[in-house]
Design an enzyme around this catalytic site. Sequence first.
Site, PDB file in Angstrom:
ATOM      1  N   ARG A  99     -45.484  38.674  10.255  1.00  0.00           N
ATOM      2  CA  ARG A  99     -44.942  38.765   8.892  1.00  0.00           C
ATOM      3  C   ARG A  99     -44.556  40.184   8.486  1.00  0.00           C
ATOM      4  O   ARG A  99     -43.526  40.412   7.872  1.00  0.00           O
ATOM      5  CB  ARG A  99     -46.007  38.289   7.896  1.00  0.00           C
ATOM      6  CG  ARG A  99     -45.709  36.978   7.260  1.00  0.00           C
ATOM      7  CD  ARG A  99     -46.952  36.336   6.694  1.00  0.00           C
ATOM      8  NE  ARG A  99     -46.945  34.944   7.116  1.00  0.00           N
ATOM      9  CZ  ARG A  99     -46.543  33.943   6.351  1.00  0.00           C
ATOM     10  NH1 ARG A  99     -46.171  34.172   5.115  1.00  0.00           N
ATOM     11  NH2 ARG A  99     -46.512  32.712   6.808  1.00  0.00           N
TER      12      ARG A  99
ATOM     13  N   GLU B 103     -53.531  38.792   8.126  1.00  0.00           N
ATOM     14  CA  GLU B 103     -54.620  38.517   9.067  1.00  0.00           C
ATOM     15  C   GLU B 103     -55.848  39.412   8.883  1.00  0.00           C
ATOM     16  O   GLU B 103     -56.983  38.964   9.043  1.00  0.00           O
ATOM     17  CB  GLU B 103     -54.121  38.623  10.511  1.00  0.00           C
ATOM     18  CG  GLU B 103     -53.149  37.526  10.923  1.00  0.00           C
ATOM     19  CD  GLU B 103     -51.713  37.767  10.481  1.00  0.00           C
ATOM     20  OE1 GLU B 103     -51.420  38.839   9.904  1.00  0.00           O
ATOM     21  OE2 GLU B 103     -50.875  36.874  10.689  1.00  0.00           O
TER      22      GLU B 103
ATOM     23  N   ASP C 125     -57.982  34.676  12.692  1.00  0.00           N
ATOM     24  CA  ASP C 125     -57.550  35.345  11.465  1.00  0.00           C
ATOM     25  C   ASP C 125     -56.368  34.710  10.760  1.00  0.00           C
ATOM     26  O   ASP C 125     -55.658  35.368  10.009  1.00  0.00           O
ATOM     27  CB  ASP C 125     -57.209  36.804  11.786  1.00  0.00           C
ATOM     28  CG  ASP C 125     -56.160  36.909  12.893  1.00  0.00           C
ATOM     29  OD1 ASP C 125     -55.452  35.910  13.145  1.00  0.00           O
ATOM     30  OD2 ASP C 125     -56.054  37.982  13.499  1.00  0.00           O
TER      31      ASP C 125
ATOM     32  N   HIS D 118     -43.117  37.995  16.049  1.00  0.00           N
ATOM     33  CA  HIS D 118     -43.175  37.017  14.961  1.00  0.00           C
ATOM     34  C   HIS D 118     -43.883  37.487  13.697  1.00  0.00           C
ATOM     35  O   HIS D 118     -43.784  36.848  12.664  1.00  0.00           O
ATOM     36  CB  HIS D 118     -43.885  35.739  15.441  1.00  0.00           C
ATOM     37  CG  HIS D 118     -45.368  35.917  15.650  1.00  0.00           C
ATOM     38  ND1 HIS D 118     -46.271  35.827  14.619  1.00  0.00           N
ATOM     39  CD2 HIS D 118     -46.093  36.188  16.738  1.00  0.00           C
ATOM     40  CE1 HIS D 118     -47.492  36.031  15.091  1.00  0.00           C
ATOM     41  NE2 HIS D 118     -47.411  36.261  16.367  1.00  0.00           N
TER      42      HIS D 118
ATOM     43  N   HIS E 107     -40.253  32.366  18.538  1.00  0.00           N
ATOM     44  CA  HIS E 107     -41.152  31.676  17.612  1.00  0.00           C
ATOM     45  C   HIS E 107     -40.333  30.680  16.790  1.00  0.00           C
ATOM     46  O   HIS E 107     -39.144  30.908  16.541  1.00  0.00           O
ATOM     47  CB  HIS E 107     -41.803  32.732  16.713  1.00  0.00           C
ATOM     48  CG  HIS E 107     -42.964  32.232  15.899  1.00  0.00           C
ATOM     49  ND1 HIS E 107     -42.794  31.463  14.774  1.00  0.00           N
ATOM     50  CD2 HIS E 107     -44.287  32.382  16.046  1.00  0.00           C
ATOM     51  CE1 HIS E 107     -43.973  31.170  14.262  1.00  0.00           C
ATOM     52  NE2 HIS E 107     -44.903  31.713  15.024  1.00  0.00           N
TER      53      HIS E 107
ATOM     54  N   GLU F 297     -64.094  34.792  17.778  1.00  0.00           N
ATOM     55  CA  GLU F 297     -63.252  35.993  17.775  1.00  0.00           C
ATOM     56  C   GLU F 297     -63.512  36.794  16.490  1.00  0.00           C
ATOM     57  O   GLU F 297     -62.600  37.103  15.713  1.00  0.00           O
ATOM     58  CB  GLU F 297     -61.758  35.661  17.937  1.00  0.00           C
ATOM     59  CG  GLU F 297     -60.922  36.859  18.358  1.00  0.00           C
ATOM     60  CD  GLU F 297     -59.431  36.557  18.484  1.00  0.00           C
ATOM     61  OE1 GLU F 297     -58.699  36.591  17.490  1.00  0.00           O
ATOM     62  OE2 GLU F 297     -59.001  36.284  19.622  1.00  0.00           O
TER      63      GLU F 297
END
Length: 379
Positions: free
Chosen positions: A212, A134, A98, A210, A243, A120
């Site tokens: 967004r 995503e 994604d 991490h 990250h 996936e």
Amino acid sequence: MKQIKVFSVFGTRPEAIKMAPLVKELQKREEIDVRVLVTAQHREMLDSVLQLFDIQPDFDLNIMKHGQTITDITSRVLYGAKEIFEQEKPDLVLVHGDTTTTFAAALAAFYEKVPVGHVEAGLRTGNMYSPYPEEMNRKLTGSLATYHFSPTMMNRENLLKENIDNKNILITGNTVIDALLSVTNKPYQFDLEEINQIQDAQKLVLLTCHRRENWGEPMENIFSAVSELTKKHEDIVVVFPMHKNPLVRELAKKHMGENDRILLIEPLDYEPFANLMKKAYLILTDSGGIQEEAPGLGKPVLVLRTETERPEAVQAGTVKIAGVEKEGVLRLADELLSDKTAYDTMAQAVNPYGDGKASAKIADFIVRNAKRISKLEKM
Ligand code: UD1
Ligand code: UDP
């Protein structure tokens, strides 16, 4: 024998971890001519996975720029992948999951009329802004793809609701389990002495963060909750492999930088990271992949988000949604660190994501359907 030309495209750390076992499996099949195209949406975090699994990309778009926006990534991948697909004329393009690499590479393949296989496939929250971007990336990739390799039955159900044809969906398990089993099957000594020194009497709390949608206030809440947790529990040591994103690192240092029971370290290569999960007592994370790996290792996970597209592990009892408010995160973590019965209820090894043979199932499917796939429309 005419081989079927299959491109495997990926760009970030989690895609690389989850595509690596599949690339290895495809390379074993003489019917398949496999090519690897990396976008390098991530650079260092991608290269460390390529090195671990000994994969040499055939094409590298090298697109990463600091401060890159989703639009930058989309357009650079779209242009870069277009040129390569136009020259190379693959029979099938495989993308994973994604990310923006996933969506833009699938779109580039579609424009070249090359069929796409989505690995996936079918994970959904139903909320187009969470996770962002995503959820939209995987929906759009689902619309662009011809073949859908779904980890679980629930994922297939999600695709059927979007009118995807059942005959093009294959339930495979998640290739992350193939990767995980390959790196956690022997005793492990860490290069970092600080980690080796964490004793049995101490509880290792592993943190990753991490996403967004967590940038800003949610991340401030989470880091501040973790800092407070160390004050309440003197026996814990928190390890945060940060990250590479500078926004994440800045907030981590602000809230947790001065605490000698919180180790802020560089992202770990996959083999030490997987073994760190094995050593952990409790995992706090907003990562997708870790929600799939930790249940297999019997480690309770508190998800630092408001929902998940991976409900299987929640149903199995090893994953709980902790949210992104300070109080909620603190309360659930505190309970697991104080109440052994609550902890033991969650710390069961269950594995809703397959038996480590997902890649072989996908490779078999491609070989079985090679004639059909290579007749599908191409430029
Ligand atoms: C991306 C994916 C996200 C996935 C995550 C996995 C998108 C929009 N986001 O988010 O779905 O969960 O990867 O980690 O596709 N950086 C480096 N070196 C690296 C990697 C990153 O310096 O090896 C820094 C760069 O400054 C870069 C920033 O991190 O600009 C953000 O990277 P980016 O790929 O844009 O987004 P992620 O937050 O990593
Ligand atoms: N991981 C790693 N090193 C780290 C942190 C995570 O190898 O320091 C692995 C982890 O085991 C999982 C994957 O990276 O397989 C998850 O990546 P990330 O959290 O970046 O992305 P997401 O899964 O949320 O898309």
